[in-house]
Design a protein around this motif. Structure first.
Motif, short mmCIF file in Angstrom:
data_model
loop_
_atom_site.label_atom_id
_atom_site.label_comp_id
_atom_site.label_asym_id
_atom_site.label_seq_id
_atom_site.Cartn_x
_atom_site.Cartn_y
_atom_site.Cartn_z
N LEU A 56 -11.12 -12.64 -7.14
CA LEU A 56 -10.78 -14.06 -7.10
C LEU A 56 -10.37 -14.46 -5.69
CD1 LEU A 56 -10.47 -16.61 -8.82
CD2 LEU A 56 -8.11 -15.93 -9.29
N LYS A 57 -9.71 -13.55 -4.97
CA LYS A 57 -9.31 -13.83 -3.59
C LYS A 57 -10.52 -14.08 -2.70
CE LYS A 57 -6.14 -11.18 -1.76
NZ LYS A 57 -5.45 -10.04 -1.10
N SER A 58 -11.56 -13.26 -2.84
CA SER A 58 -12.77 -13.42 -2.03
C SER A 58 -13.51 -14.72 -2.40
CB SER A 58 -13.70 -12.23 -2.24
OG SER A 58 -13.05 -11.03 -1.84
N LEU A 59 -13.61 -15.01 -3.70
CA LEU A 59 -14.29 -16.23 -4.14
C LEU A 59 -13.56 -17.47 -3.65
CD1 LEU A 59 -15.26 -15.28 -7.81
CD2 LEU A 59 -16.77 -15.41 -5.82
N LEU A 60 -12.23 -17.43 -3.69
CA LEU A 60 -11.44 -18.58 -3.23
C LEU A 60 -11.62 -18.77 -1.73
CD1 LEU A 60 -9.40 -20.76 -3.99
CD2 LEU A 60 -7.59 -19.12 -3.54
N THR A 61 -11.62 -17.68 -0.97
CA THR A 61 -11.83 -17.77 0.47
C THR A 61 -13.19 -18.39 0.79
OG1 THR A 61 -10.45 -15.81 0.81
CG2 THR A 61 -11.89 -16.46 2.62
N ALA A 101 -7.48 -22.40 -11.29
CA ALA A 101 -6.35 -22.95 -12.03
C ALA A 101 -6.30 -22.43 -13.46
CB ALA A 101 -6.42 -24.48 -12.03
N MET A 102 -7.45 -22.06 -14.01
CA MET A 102 -7.49 -21.47 -15.35
C MET A 102 -7.20 -19.97 -15.32
SD MET A 102 -8.43 -23.69 -17.80
CE MET A 102 -9.34 -25.22 -18.07
N LEU A 103 -7.74 -19.27 -14.32
CA LEU A 103 -7.68 -17.81 -14.32
C LEU A 103 -6.35 -17.26 -13.81
CD1 LEU A 103 -11.24 -16.68 -13.23
CD2 LEU A 103 -10.23 -16.72 -15.50
N ILE A 104 -5.70 -17.93 -12.88
CA ILE A 104 -4.41 -17.42 -12.39
C ILE A 104 -3.39 -17.33 -13.52
CG2 ILE A 104 -2.42 -18.01 -10.94
CD1 ILE A 104 -4.31 -18.67 -8.70
N LEU A 154 -6.50 -30.04 3.86
CA LEU A 154 -5.14 -29.56 3.59
C LEU A 154 -5.16 -28.31 2.71
CD1 LEU A 154 -3.36 -32.99 2.97
CD2 LEU A 154 -3.18 -31.53 4.99
N MET A 155 -6.19 -28.19 1.85
CA MET A 155 -6.26 -27.00 0.98
C MET A 155 -6.48 -25.73 1.79
SD MET A 155 -8.24 -28.07 -2.52
CE MET A 155 -9.55 -29.08 -1.84
N VAL A 156 -7.16 -25.86 2.92
CA VAL A 156 -7.45 -24.67 3.73
C VAL A 156 -6.16 -24.06 4.27
CG1 VAL A 156 -8.69 -23.83 5.77
CG2 VAL A 156 -9.71 -25.60 4.33
N PHE A 157 -5.15 -24.89 4.53
CA PHE A 157 -3.88 -24.38 5.05
C PHE A 157 -3.12 -23.56 4.00
CE2 PHE A 157 -4.73 -28.05 7.81
CZ PHE A 157 -4.58 -27.45 9.06
N MET A 158 -3.51 -23.68 2.74
CA MET A 158 -2.87 -22.88 1.70
C MET A 158 -3.55 -21.53 1.50
SD MET A 158 -1.91 -25.69 -1.21
CE MET A 158 -3.39 -26.70 -1.05
N LEU A 159 -4.71 -21.34 2.14
CA LEU A 159 -5.46 -20.09 1.95
C LEU A 159 -4.67 -18.84 2.33
CD1 LEU A 159 -8.09 -18.78 1.09
CD2 LEU A 159 -8.99 -19.19 3.38
N LYS A 164 -2.21 -13.77 0.50
CA LYS A 164 -1.02 -12.91 0.47
C LYS A 164 -0.61 -12.56 -0.95
CE LYS A 164 3.85 -12.74 1.87
NZ LYS A 164 4.96 -13.45 2.57
N TYR A 165 -0.63 -13.54 -1.84
CA TYR A 165 -0.04 -13.34 -3.16
C TYR A 165 -1.03 -12.96 -4.25
CZ TYR A 165 4.23 -15.23 -1.17
OH TYR A 165 5.34 -15.43 -0.39
N LEU A 166 -2.33 -13.23 -4.05
CA LEU A 166 -3.31 -12.75 -5.02
C LEU A 166 -3.53 -11.27 -4.78
CD1 LEU A 166 -6.00 -15.59 -5.06
CD2 LEU A 166 -4.35 -15.05 -6.84
N THR A 167 -3.56 -10.49 -5.84
CA THR A 167 -3.71 -9.04 -5.70
C THR A 167 -5.13 -8.70 -5.26
OG1 THR A 167 -4.29 -8.86 -8.04
CG2 THR A 167 -1.98 -8.57 -7.45
#
Length: 444
Positions: A56-61, A101-104, A154-159, A164-167
């Motif tokens: 999920l971390k890679s897909l989100l990135t 938002a569903m999977l986390i 603005l969403m990019v600044f949350m990446l 950090k927090y997604l395993t």
């Protein structure tokens, strides 16, 4: 979630200005919305499937990088084609957000606390729908409409925080049935275009592609979506219920601005401000809905949400021509009820899925929710265009509001029927995650 939902709606109020400045037709400027909805719907389905195979971390990135590229292209757009390319890339990248938002909540929270996490997501959805028009009006009033492309950045600044927090999940890998995925994507695309363009030909094409997709998944060794997913009665009934709930719920963000403009004669900015109180109340109480799902059960929350929505539709049907302040108060019940309803359904449906199919299952739920909203808004617009000469509600005395009152009265009746069916039949099959036995998951 807030920024993602805002990005889907905030361009709507600048379409006339964009049409004049770029010298394009009404049909062309409608592509700004149509292409966004098209690629968003397709992206949700694809990311949902990929989330079962890859980190999920890679897909989100990847998704946020694509979104950022689209935002930069749109921000520097000097021609209409650049606007369209920017919106397409934004939609393709942002479609990871509803899947995330569903999977986390499913992957990072135990079943007994999952409702609270879903409550936070529902809060973001409510806030985004309400503040989108307001933010758009403020940005366009102070700057050029191109600066709307900058807000999703603005969403990019949350990446970094997500990374950090997604395993570091170990990707399952394996082959992806891209042919099956392409057929599904083409079917979805044709369906969205058929709805937005009111084309029976595209609708027939969508149905044909869907048949081809079904034939493909029945013969592929590792299909894009396994049909036995729909043999899970709880999941299938949950999807059907979600279609009805979302189709009715979309009446609030779509019909309310029309009502406030046509009947109360408000400007776009004041329409946005009228919808803010409902969003703020939902933001404050949304998490409480999740707690109710965890402590009292999804059935209790579903019933409470239905009663709130019934109250909202009843008041709107009775007092359609009331001052905007009263309409804003009525919307509080409906917006909060819709948020609670989404928590109850998402929590219930997630409990019917084994972990290894949560991505594709919840991705399909998000896609169906989106398509339900697209189709229902077209139906509402057709009804508004047709108008109404008489009031079906004998207690509505506001002349010139009959069509709105009639719609709200029908939606009230539909929710009464839905609540009765749920209490008598559906709740036995939509099992809460906390009540789901591990053995049942393994057998499925």
């Amino acid at each position: 979630m807030v920024i993602s939902v805002m990005n889907a709606t905030m361009f709507n109020i600048v379409l006339p200005q964009m049409k004049e400045e770029l010298g394009i037709s009404v049909t062309q400027v409608s592509w700004v919305f149509s292409f966004y909805t098209l690629f968003y719907a397709v992206g949700v389905a694809i990311f949902g499937k990929l989330a079962d195979k890859y980190s999920l971390k890679s897909l989100l990135t990847f998704g946020l990088a694509v979104l950022a590229l689209g935002s930069l292209i749109g921000l520097s757009a000097q021609a209409f084609w650049m606007v369209i390319v920017g919106r397409i890339l934004q939609a393709a990248g942002a479609s990871i957000i509803p899947v995330m938002a569903m999977l986390i909540p499913i992957r990072y929270f135990p079943p007994e606390n999952r409702g609270r996490a879903l409550g936070i997501s529902a809060t973001g959805l409510a806030l985004g729908n309400a503040v989108g028009p307001v933010v758009s009006a403020l940005v366009v009033g102070a700057f050029h409409w191109r600066w709307l492309f900058a807000i999703p950045l603005l969403m990019v600044f949350m990446l970094p925080f997500y990374r950090k927090y997604l395993t570091d999940e170990q990707p399952k890998g394996g082959r992806v049935d891209w042919l099956g995925g392409s057929l599904l994507a083409a079917s979805i695309a044709s369906c969205v275009l058929a709805v937005t363009q009111s084309s029976w030909g595209l609708g027939a094409g969508s149905a044909l592609l869907l048949v081809c997709f079904i034939l493909r998944v029945r013969t592929a060794a590792d299909p894009f979506i396994r049909l036995d997913l729909f043999r899970n009665k709880g999941y299938t009934l949950g999807l059907i219920t979600a279609v009805i709930v979302m189709s009715i719920g979309f009446s609030l963000p779509y019909l309310t601005p029309q009502l406030l403009a046509d009947v109360q004669q408000l400007s776009p900015a004041w329409i946005g401000f009228t919808m803010v109180p409902a969003a703020l109340v939902t933001a404050i109480l949304g998490k409480q809905g999740g707690k109710l799902a965890d402590t009292r059960g999804n059935s209790f929350l579903f019933t409470a949400a239905s009663l709130l929505l019934l109250l909202c539709f009843a008041l709107l049907a009775l007092f359609t021509g009331a001052p905007a302040l009263l309409i804003a108060c009525f919307l509080i019940f409906g917006t909060l009820g819709q948020a609670f309803m989404q928590i109850a359904l998402s929590n219930s449906i997630s409990g019917t899925l084994p972990r290894e199919r949560a991505g594709v299952g919840m991705g399909l739920l998000s896609m169906i929710n989106f398509l339900s909203g697209t189709v229902s808004t077209l139906v509402y617009s057709k009804v508004l265009d047709h108008g109404a000469g008489t009031a079906w509600n004998p207690f509505n005395s506001f002349t010139g509001t009959f069509v709105f009152s009639n719609i709200y009265l029908i939606l009230f009746a539909l929710y009464v029927v839905l609540l009765v069916i749920y209490r008598l039949y559906l709740k036995r099959h939509l099992i809460a995650p906390g009540q789901m036995k591990e053995g049942a998951l393994s057998r499925f």
